[in-house]
Write a protein that holds these residues in place. Structure first.
Motif, PDB file in Angstrom:
ATOM      1  N   GLU A 305     -47.296   7.712  46.908  1.00 55.45           N
ATOM      2  CA  GLU A 305     -46.298   6.733  46.452  1.00 55.45           C
ATOM      3  C   GLU A 305     -46.413   5.522  47.355  1.00 55.45           C
ATOM      4  OE1 GLU A 305     -44.034   6.559  43.991  1.00 55.45           O
ATOM      5  OE2 GLU A 305     -44.849   8.421  43.155  1.00 55.45           O
ATOM      6  N   ARG A 306     -46.861   4.416  46.846  1.00 55.38           N
ATOM      7  CA  ARG A 306     -46.964   3.216  47.681  1.00 55.38           C
ATOM      8  C   ARG A 306     -46.880   1.997  46.801  1.00 55.38           C
ATOM      9  NH1 ARG A 306     -48.982   1.535  52.898  1.00 55.38           N
ATOM     10  NH2 ARG A 306     -50.222  -0.359  52.688  1.00 55.38           N
ATOM     11  N   GLU A 307     -46.102   1.007  47.228  1.00 57.66           N
ATOM     12  CA  GLU A 307     -45.962  -0.192  46.406  1.00 57.66           C
ATOM     13  C   GLU A 307     -47.289  -0.960  46.395  1.00 57.66           C
ATOM     14  OE1 GLU A 307     -42.723  -2.774  47.479  1.00 57.66           O
ATOM     15  OE2 GLU A 307     -43.177  -4.171  45.855  1.00 57.66           O
ATOM     16  N   ALA A 308     -47.725  -1.326  45.195  1.00 57.86           N
ATOM     17  CA  ALA A 308     -49.011  -2.004  45.054  1.00 57.86           C
ATOM     18  C   ALA A 308     -49.051  -3.291  45.878  1.00 57.86           C
ATOM     19  CB  ALA A 308     -49.271  -2.314  43.583  1.00 57.86           C
ATOM     20  N   LEU A 309     -47.948  -4.038  45.878  1.00 58.95           N
ATOM     21  CA  LEU A 309     -47.961  -5.325  46.579  1.00 58.95           C
ATOM     22  C   LEU A 309     -48.106  -5.151  48.084  1.00 58.95           C
ATOM     23  CD1 LEU A 309     -45.408  -7.647  44.738  1.00 58.95           C
ATOM     24  CD2 LEU A 309     -47.895  -7.789  44.797  1.00 58.95           C
ATOM     25  N   ARG A 310     -47.627  -4.012  48.608  1.00 61.70           N
ATOM     26  CA  ARG A 310     -47.802  -3.773  50.048  1.00 61.70           C
ATOM     27  C   ARG A 310     -49.295  -3.605  50.356  1.00 61.70           C
ATOM     28  NH1 ARG A 310     -44.485  -2.220  54.184  1.00 61.70           N
ATOM     29  NH2 ARG A 310     -43.031  -3.500  53.009  1.00 61.70           N
ATOM     30  N   THR A 311     -49.971  -2.804  49.531  1.00 62.58           N
ATOM     31  CA  THR A 311     -51.411  -2.612  49.716  1.00 62.58           C
ATOM     32  C   THR A 311     -52.145  -3.944  49.529  1.00 62.58           C
ATOM     33  OG1 THR A 311     -51.123  -0.417  48.770  1.00 62.58           O
ATOM     34  CG2 THR A 311     -53.388  -1.219  48.951  1.00 62.58           C
ATOM     35  N   MET A 312     -51.679  -4.736  48.554  1.00 55.56           N
ATOM     36  CA  MET A 312     -52.333  -6.013  48.255  1.00 55.56           C
ATOM     37  C   MET A 312     -52.233  -6.964  49.452  1.00 55.56           C
ATOM     38  SD  MET A 312     -52.003  -9.361  47.211  1.00 55.56           S
ATOM     39  CE  MET A 312     -50.269  -9.576  46.852  1.00 55.56           C
ATOM     40  N   VAL A 313     -51.041  -7.063  50.073  1.00 52.69           N
ATOM     41  CA  VAL A 313     -50.925  -8.012  51.190  1.00 52.69           C
ATOM     42  C   VAL A 313     -51.749  -7.525  52.398  1.00 52.69           C
ATOM     43  CG1 VAL A 313     -48.668  -8.931  50.448  1.00 52.69           C
ATOM     44  CG2 VAL A 313     -48.737  -7.201  52.235  1.00 52.69           C
TER      45      VAL A 313
END
Ligand SMILES: NC(=O)c1ccc[n+]([C@@H]2O[C@H](COP(=O)([O-])OP(=O)(O)OC[C@H]3O[C@@H](n4cnc5c(N)ncnc54)[C@H](O)[C@@H]3O)[C@@H](O)[C@H]2O)c1
Length: 361
Positions: A305-313
């Motif tokens: 479970e991980r927010e995509a935008l966190r991985t993106m930044v």
């Protein structure tokens, strides 16, 4: 092109990169939240032509500065990177100004309003040795990252087909058709997961404006792939039910991604059709004699479970620090624009197949 300021040396790994967000409308606040939550960045500015909107997003206690003047942001030496979340028609002006000021740039999808604009941005970033990344958010979801591993790692075998459905009762946009609104997601995912050497080579698009909105509200894109495979994308603003399903069929396995089923987003089927026929047989004989059906297990890979935008930044930070292209760099944004423009041409010409140029693959 103006004189090139030196590319800022990447800060030491432990020092956060100073960042500014431009655009505080619907999507900008998501970038604000993720930059603020990331140890890799320090958010210094939120810039919006509507200053009060930016103030509302930050609230009364924030130490992040607000401005409606991009020049003020770009003059701040603490700012090493700028994230652009303004409407697509403004991406060229805002992102090019940031690059010319020597800042690394993250641009919301689509990279630009046209392929020519996108190419200008990519060229500007290359000439200055700066990171240009496009936020193709879906590519950073745990499901798509896993799909990329499975497809590129060979678990599915040779990609034979991709079928993607993205339909619901959608907001009918005033400036773009359903293809430009929704298909960038599917096209960026396709670009992201296909193995090196397998690329779309041609596209045909059919669309309909059943409600008289002045633009297509339903569209079907068919893409021929360089390995002989076929990809099909269905986008639709008029569907009373919401469907977000992608099937990728391979010579070994087939995967189904149902983004609306959080308990089992991904299913990998060891099922399919094999044809084991000696080449010397004729087509009829091959069909009758040697088609066999595999009916093996289905596996549902566990996903974090991980927010995509966190991985993106974090990917943006890694690209800036290492100097390597981001996973969704300006070039990938450009390839998506190339397919969209070719699809628009196809639509205008009654659905003919349009070949993509070598540069756009
Ligand atoms: N990654 C995703 O999944 C996703 C989702 C939604 C939107 N987006 C993208 O984000 C971008 C913004 O979309 P939105 O829905 O937030 O738009 P929006 O209209 O809600 O907000 C845009 C904001 O930018 C401001 N603005 C416009 N021009 C400006 C300029 N030159 N300088 C400073 N501020 C300016 C406007 O005042 C407004 O507040 C678009 O590119 C869109 O495609 C991406």
């Amino acid at each position: 092109m103006s004189a090139l300021p030196a590319a800022p040396a990447g800060p030491p790994a432990e020092e956060p990169i100073g960042v500014a967000v431009v655009g505080a409308g619907y999507w900008g606040p998501n970038l604000v939240r993720n930059f603020q939550g990331s140890p890799s960045f320090r958010l210094h500015w939120l810039c919006d032509l509507d200053r009060s909107q930016a103030e509302r997003v930050l609230g009364g206690y924030s130490t992040v500065a607000v401005t409606d003047d991009l020049a003020e942001v770009l003059a701040d030496p603490r700012v090493g990177a700028v994230a652009v979340a303004t409407p697509a028609g403004t991406h060229l002006d805002v992102a090019a100004a940031a690059l010319r000021a020597g800042k690394h740039v993250l641009v919301e999808k689509p990279l630009a309003a046209t392929y020519a604009d996108g190419r200008e941005l990519a060229g500007e970033a290359d000439a200055r040795g700066l990171t240009l990344m496009c936020d193709h958010t879906y590519c950073y979801t745990p499901a798509v990252l896993r799909i990329r591993e499975l497809v590129r790692g060979g678990d599915l075998g040779e990609v034979q087909f991709l079928d993607s459905v993205r339909i619901n009762l959608g907001l009918v946009q005033r400036d773009i058709d359903v293809m430009w609104d929704l298909a960038p997601h599917d096209l960026s995912i396709l670009d992201f997961v296909l193995p090196d050497g397998v690329r779309p080579v041609a596209v045909a698009a059919h669309g309909a404006d059943a409600i008289g909105a002045g633009r297509s509200c339903v569209a079907y894109l068919t893409l021929r792939l360089s390995n002989g495979g076929l990809a099909h994308i269905h986008v639709n603003w008029l569907s009373p039910v919401k469907v977000r399903t992608t099937i990728i069929g391979g010579s070994k396995r087939t995967l189904v991604w149902d983004d609306l089923n959080p308990a089992q987003r991904l299913s990998v089927f060891d099922r399919g059709v094999d044809v084991a026929a000696p080449e010397e047989l004729g087509a009829d004989e091959r069909q009758q004699m040697l088609i066999s059906y595999r009916s093996g297990d289905m596996v549902a890979p566990a996903l974090p479970e991980r927010e995509a935008l966190r991985t993106m930044v974090e990917e943006f930070a890694t690209a800036i620090r290492s100097g390597r292209p981001a996973l969704t760099d300006g070039r990938s944004g450009l390839r998506v624009l190339a397919v969209l423009e070719a699809a628009s041409r196809s639509l205008a010409e009654g659905g003919v197949m349009i070949e993509l140029g070598e540069d756009d693959r």
